[in-house]
Motif scaffolding. Sequence first.
Motif, mmCIF file in Angstrom:
data_model
loop_
_atom_site.group_PDB
_atom_site.id
_atom_site.type_symbol
_atom_site.label_atom_id
_atom_site.label_comp_id
_atom_site.label_asym_id
_atom_site.label_seq_id
_atom_site.Cartn_x
_atom_site.Cartn_y
_atom_site.Cartn_z
ATOM 1 N N THR A 170 0.765 -1.135 0.057
ATOM 2 C CA THR A 170 0.067 0.102 0.016
ATOM 3 C C THR A 170 0.836 1.156 0.049
ATOM 4 O O THR A 170 0.471 2.116 -0.672
ATOM 5 C CB THR A 170 -0.902 -0.075 1.429
ATOM 6 N N LYS A 171 1.890 1.190 0.779
ATOM 7 C CA LYS A 171 2.780 2.308 0.839
ATOM 8 C C LYS A 171 3.500 2.722 -0.468
ATOM 9 O O LYS A 171 3.385 3.850 -0.953
ATOM 10 C CB LYS A 171 4.137 2.082 1.632
ATOM 11 N N VAL A 172 4.031 1.676 -1.363
ATOM 12 C CA VAL A 172 4.372 1.842 -2.670
ATOM 13 C C VAL A 172 3.158 2.598 -3.604
ATOM 14 O O VAL A 172 3.595 3.358 -4.381
ATOM 15 C CB VAL A 172 4.643 0.618 -3.235
ATOM 16 N N ILE A 173 2.106 2.026 -3.401
ATOM 17 C CA ILE A 173 0.909 2.462 -4.442
ATOM 18 C C ILE A 173 0.842 3.914 -3.775
ATOM 19 O O ILE A 173 0.455 4.887 -4.916
ATOM 20 C CB ILE A 173 -0.142 1.680 -4.152
ATOM 21 N N MET A 174 1.018 4.562 -2.665
ATOM 22 C CA MET A 174 0.704 5.941 -2.434
ATOM 23 C C MET A 174 1.816 6.583 -2.812
ATOM 24 O O MET A 174 1.511 7.786 -3.442
ATOM 25 C CB MET A 174 0.678 5.971 -0.775
ATOM 26 N N ILE A 175 3.004 5.982 -3.077
ATOM 27 C CA ILE A 175 4.145 6.784 -3.646
ATOM 28 C C ILE A 175 3.853 7.132 -5.174
ATOM 29 O O ILE A 175 4.167 8.144 -5.785
ATOM 30 C CB ILE A 175 5.471 6.306 -3.366
ATOM 31 N N MET A 176 3.468 5.991 -5.761
ATOM 32 C CA MET A 176 3.235 5.563 -7.336
ATOM 33 C C MET A 176 2.236 6.927 -7.531
ATOM 34 O O MET A 176 2.162 7.570 -8.611
ATOM 35 C CB MET A 176 2.675 4.297 -7.648
ATOM 36 N N ALA A 177 0.961 6.932 -6.694
ATOM 37 C CA ALA A 177 0.079 8.100 -6.812
ATOM 38 C C ALA A 177 0.557 9.525 -6.924
ATOM 39 O O ALA A 177 0.212 10.476 -7.549
ATOM 40 C CB ALA A 177 -1.034 7.780 -5.998
ATOM 41 N N GLY A 178 1.501 9.706 -5.873
ATOM 42 C CA GLY A 178 2.006 11.051 -5.713
ATOM 43 C C GLY A 178 2.871 11.184 -6.910
ATOM 44 O O GLY A 178 2.858 12.608 -7.401
#
Length: 437
Positions: free
Chosen positions: A386-394
């Motif tokens: 989930t953390k990586v997906i949040m970074i990708m969204a940013g």
Amino acid sequence: MSFKYDKLFRNPNYRKNLASSIVNRFGDSVDAIASSWIVYELTGQAYWSAIIYAINRLPTIFVTPLVGPWVENHSKKKIMVVTDLIRAICVGIMATGLLMGFLSAPLIAVLNLIISTVEAFRGPASSAFFPMIVDKDSYNEAISLNSSVSSITELVGTGLAAAIIALIGSSGAIYLDMATFIISALLISWMKVPAETLNTKALASASAYLKELKDGFVYCKGKKILVVFAYVAMFLNGILVPINSLQTPLATEVLKGGPELLSIFGLAVTISMLLGSLFFPVLRKFLNGKKTIIMMITLIIIFYLGLVGASPLYETRYGAAITLMLLSTALGFGISLGNMYINVEMFNVIDKSYLARVSGIGSAISAGITPVSAFIISIVVKYTSTKVIMIMAGIIAFLFGIYMLTSGTKAIIEAEREHTEASAMADAQRSTDEVTA
């Protein structure tokens, strides 16, 4: 500003339109809670809720872009009244079925499909009707007030839903929603608006309809600012999918907390969106279109990258709660800026004869990106955290910001210059007319 709000409230048509929106939103917010319980109580299976949710979205994606030509050549007021009454009938059948014991999940699905389909007609009609009841110089205040009051009403309705269901039961809550549709239809029917110039012969044949439909798409494609609006709308709907679909793993895996964090997130976003829409007319005096969109993107980037970057603060429960509240406030404010800007400017840049068609096409495009994004995330989440997906969204938000800075905002600047010149010419003509008089 106070003068403009005073002018709005002295407009009886606007008052009725606002009251119609309030009762509609209140009924829908109560019905949303009641319906979700009813579906689960009837079936005991969560997948029916997912099926009905999907059914509700389909007409927005596939029907809305096709109805614009028909809506533009028929009375917008009548369309809004008739669709409200159809929705009232469908909701009434649902409530009666629950009360009498013949309601089933398939029947709910069929009724929801009918409701969503007529809403595909009502949305474009409402957009095309708006300039008929509000003066152009009051668009900022009118849309700001509509958005703010709708958010407050939704909060109140959601908060009272449990008490209403406990008091009059689930069927009673749905009957209440039926009553709000009837009241909305009556309020709209009581409006006194100038007679519309309608060209019903334009849709006398299939070829004429297809020509009108094609003209709508050509108009959207040929107007650069509308293409930019479409990109911004798609960005907003798509970029919110990661947080909307991964709230629970975000709270547990990233923030190291529990369900209370979801409540904080929801409240902070809702309240900040409300404040953003309320103060939008003031902010627009200091922010042009380019600055508004860039600020929106910046706040969204801060939210997504801040969630990951602030990890050391999540070691304590209060640290996680306060950090999430601040970041969620930034997100809600950014969403509000983007939504309000598009909702106001569309009335400034779109020719009135194309409003229904453009509104339908825009709604379909913005709604269609959501299931696509959800599908992509459902695959990606299997292979990463989930953390990586949040970074990708940013990162995606950052790249979109680069695009807007280099290409997208040129169309916004040109459109605002054209609007300013047109307004100046209109003011000069008005002054000339007054002197002549």
